[in-house]
Structures are given as structure tokens and as C-alpha cells.
Enzyme design. Structure first.
Site, mmCIF file in Angstrom:
data_model
loop_
_atom_site.group_PDB
_atom_site.id
_atom_site.type_symbol
_atom_site.label_atom_id
_atom_site.label_comp_id
_atom_site.label_asym_id
_atom_site.label_seq_id
_atom_site.Cartn_x
_atom_site.Cartn_y
_atom_site.Cartn_z
ATOM 1 N N ASP A 7 38.401 -4.441 18.651
ATOM 2 C CA ASP A 7 39.044 -5.108 19.783
ATOM 3 C C ASP A 7 38.210 -6.272 20.297
ATOM 4 O OD1 ASP A 7 40.695 -2.985 19.406
ATOM 5 O OD2 ASP A 7 40.512 -2.160 21.419
ATOM 6 N N ALA A 19 32.162 1.555 23.848
ATOM 7 C CA ALA A 19 32.357 2.995 24.026
ATOM 8 C C ALA A 19 31.968 3.733 22.754
ATOM 9 C CB ALA A 19 33.821 3.305 24.365
ATOM 10 N N SER A 74 33.879 5.694 20.670
ATOM 11 C CA SER A 74 35.345 5.747 20.671
ATOM 12 C C SER A 74 35.965 6.703 19.660
ATOM 13 C CB SER A 74 35.898 4.333 20.426
ATOM 14 O OG SER A 74 35.416 3.819 19.208
ATOM 15 N N THR A 90 42.401 4.829 27.584
ATOM 16 C CA THR A 90 42.950 5.365 26.344
ATOM 17 C C THR A 90 44.106 6.331 26.576
ATOM 18 O OG1 THR A 90 42.426 6.787 24.439
ATOM 19 C CG2 THR A 90 41.134 7.118 26.430
ATOM 20 N N GLU A 141 44.380 8.957 25.082
ATOM 21 C CA GLU A 141 43.833 10.313 24.981
ATOM 22 C C GLU A 141 43.717 10.982 26.358
ATOM 23 O OE1 GLU A 141 42.883 12.169 22.285
ATOM 24 O OE2 GLU A 141 43.557 10.636 20.861
ATOM 25 N N TYR A 170 35.668 13.125 24.634
ATOM 26 C CA TYR A 170 35.942 11.684 24.732
ATOM 27 C C TYR A 170 36.941 11.404 25.845
ATOM 28 C CZ TYR A 170 38.232 7.252 23.515
ATOM 29 O OH TYR A 170 38.802 6.005 23.569
ATOM 30 N N LYS A 176 36.451 9.367 29.383
ATOM 31 C CA LYS A 176 37.292 8.211 29.679
ATOM 32 C C LYS A 176 38.075 8.409 30.982
ATOM 33 C CE LYS A 176 36.991 4.913 26.520
ATOM 34 N NZ LYS A 176 36.837 3.478 26.853
#
Length: 363
Positions: A13, A82, A84, A127, A129, A151, A155
């Protein structure tokens, strides 16, 4: 000229965002961690450009963050750095928490300590997630969170601390809740690159079989290059708000495999269920894909599907006019076909180098 600071600029990204902002006329600064290994291949083509700058910093070190932010004095910060990888977070939960949770706090505090709270806008890469063990489909900004991995839990802290600083200090900081976004620059340990690389290697005789986890897992996959535009739009909005960034479409890991192999000329046929399911080459009957329980997670997210209605309405970002699922898979497969072919050529030359030197073919 606006100045932007991107953490995680060496990632998928970050590299796309750097290109995007440079085209917009930004002065782009990025943070990288000190390492004895060169891992800057995604941004190597940008180094040397007059408005592209790199600084050493680490989200685990607040002083380095304060130094860079104080020096650059950015108008916009994009926190993309991060740990990730979901599976890695089960193996390294403490490191994941330090970077993905506390690291966000360090960014926010650094902006305050450098007296930039009124002038610097902050984007936090959140995210899908967060939804984890999903409570409704599709998922929107109003869907309750239920994180299902270390994770995702880390986040979630990042998401809420951004919200807290926005309300407590009136800072322009936002989270983009990105659903799965892939590209030819995706790391090779992620399932999508694992699939496209395997398709290319199997086609070129470099690999016999691909082992995966749950083939029925459902994801909303988009193209990372499209998604960085929405990150930028979020910080151009009149008010600081959080947005879901997704395509609004859902596909299984099985489908991703099917289209990846289709693009190399292999039609897959799947037989069996759950851990006994296999993917066969329809033409030859050879087993090319098998399920391995080694790739199942202690808690597995199986149904992510984003609703990008708010981004479409308020930001004018329309995912239906972007890269389609099949186009995304094709882009990744074509890049990996070239990568495998190049590796094969290099391997061939290396193997035969002594003979080439002796015959004077190369000097």
C-alpha cells in the site's frame, strides 16, 4: 505543495500511495526501519526523485517518530506500517500489539507533542479483521466489531485510540476500514500471492502441488492501487470520519484458485469437502491443490464482505468503476508468470555459467 508522511512506505500500500501522491504534486516522505537486508524493491524506482524522501524510524520507538514528524512537519500522515499478517500475530502477539496498537498511539502523541494537532491530518490503516466473527453481512461502519485474532485485537485498539484523539483533542484523524486488497506487490506469504505464484510455478513445471487452508473462506478482494485513492479522499473530506473501503463483492479462496489457474490455461475441478477437498486439473486428473490443517488458524475468520456505500456517497469513490475481481487475479498471475520465467532464466544461466565462460559466450 502539500507534504505527506507515509509509515510503511516499503509495503504494498505504501508504494502505491507514494506513487499516487507524487502524481498529485505532494512532497512525499516515508519511514523505513534500519536493516542489514535491502527490502526496498517496491519503491526503488522512486528513490532519487526530487520530492521523494526516506527517513529511519520505527513504530516501536516513540523518539524516532517524534524526530521525523518534528522535522518533516507533514500536512498529512498515512500510518500504514504494521505487522499485517494474521497468522504471524498468533506466533508473535506481543510484537503485533506493540506495533499495531501502541504504535498508533505513538503517532498521535508525536503529532500533539510537535504542536501539529491543528494542521496535520492523520489516516490510520484499519482492517476488516475488526469484524472477525461477523455478526452481520455485509459489514458497514455500523456493524459491531468482534475481533478474532491478536492482529485484529491490536488493530481495534488503533481504531478506538484514533477515535478518542479525534474527540478529545479535536484532531483530524480517521480510520479506513480496508477489506482485503491485493496486487502484484503483495507479499508472498499472503494467500493470494501464494496462489498466483503456485499457478505460475505449476504451469512452468517448477512446483507440483499447492497446499492451502480453508478453501471456503469468503473475502471481499479489491486492488490495492484502487484503494490508496480512497485513503487520500478520506483526508480530503470536510470532516474527519471513518470509512469502509471495499468492493461490495464476495468470493471464496476456491474461486480465487479457479481464476488464477484459469489464467495460466489450467481448468480446476474441486472434489471432496472440508479438509478432504482437492483441486484437480480437469484435463489430466492430476491433484494440484490440497487442504492442509497446518494452515488453519486457532480462530478463523470465514466471512468478510464490505459495504462501501458511505465512501461511494460521501467521497465519490465508486469501486464498481475500478478493477474487477477477475482483472485483479489476472494482473497478479501475469506478473508472477514473468517472475517465475525470469527466475528460471537466471537459474539456467547460473547452472551453465562455467560452460558459457569456457566457450566465450559470456565474459
Amino acid at each position: 505543495m502539500k507534504t505527506a508522511l507515509i509509515t510503511g512506505i516499503t509495503g504494498q500500500d505504501g508504494s502505491f500511495l507514494a506513487e499516487f501522491l507524487l502524481e498529485k504534486g505532494y512532497d512525499v516522505h516515508g519511514t523505513i526501519r534500519r536493516s542489514s537486508v535491502d527490502y526496498r524493491e517496491r519503491i526503488a524506482h522512486l528513490e532519487g526523485k526530487p520530492h521523494f524522501h526516506l527517513h529511519y524510524a520505527d513504530l516501536g520507538d516513540s523518539m524516532s517518530i517524534i524526530q521525523v514528524i518534528g522535522k518533516v512537519k507533514p500536512n498529512e500522515i498515512y500510518n500504514l506500517a504494521a505487522q499485517s499478517h494474521v497468522q504471524v500475530s498468533f506466533d508473535s502477539p506481543e510484537f503485533t500489539a506493540d506495533v499495531d496498537a501502541t504504535g498508533v498511539l505513538r503517532i498521535l502523541e508525536a503529532v500533539r507533542q510537535c504542536s501539529l494537532a491543528d494542521t496535520c491530518r492523520i489516516y490510520q490503516a484499519s482492517t476488516s479483521e475488526l469484524y472477525g466473527k461477523v455478526e452481520e453481512v455485509p459489514q458497514s461502519e455500523k456493524t459491531p466489531f468482534h475481533p478474532y485474532s491478536p492482529y485484529a485485537v491490536a488493530k481495534l485498539y488503533g481504531f478506538w485510540i484514533v477515535k478518542e484523539y479525534r474527540e478529545a483533542y479535536n484532531m483530524f484523524c480517521c480510520s479506513g476500514i480496508l477489506f482485503n486488497h491485493e496486487s502484484e506487490r503483495r507479499g508472498e506469504t499472503f494467500v493470494t500471492r501464494k496462489i498466483t505464484l503456485a499457478a505460475a510455478r505449476i504451469k512452468q513445471g517448477k512446483q507440483d502441488k499447492l497446499y492451502l487452508g480453508n478453501l471456503s473462506s469468503l473475502r471481499d478482494w479489491g486492488y490495492a492501487k484502487d484503494y490508496v485513492e480512497c485513503m487520500w479522499l478520506i483526508l480530503q473530506n470536510k470532516t474527519p470520519e471513518d470509512f469502509v473501503i471495499a468492493t461490495g463483492e464476495q468470493h471464496s479462496v476456491r474461486e480465487f484458485c479457479y481464476y488464477a489457474f484459469k489464467h495460466v490455461g489450467i481448468e480446476l475441478e474441486f472434489k471432496g469437502e472440508d479438509a478432504d477437498e482437492k483441486g484437480y486439473d480437469k484435463a489430466t486428473g492430476k491433484v494440484l491443490i490440497e487442504v492442509s490443517k497446518d494452515f488453519y488458524r486457532p480462530t478463523d475468520v470465514v466471512n468478510l464482505w464490505g459495504d462501501p456505500s458511505k465512501a461511494k456517497k460521501e467521497l465519490g469513490w465508486d469501486p464498481t468503476k475500478k478493477t474487477s475481481f477477475e482483472q485483479l487475479v489476472k494482473l497478479m498471475v501475469e506478473a508472477d508468470m514473468k517472475k517465475v520465467a525470469a527466475e528460471s532464466a537466471a537459474e539456467y544461466v547460473k547452472t551453465n555459467l562455467a560452460e558459457y565462460l569456457e566457450k566465450g559466450i559470456v565474459k
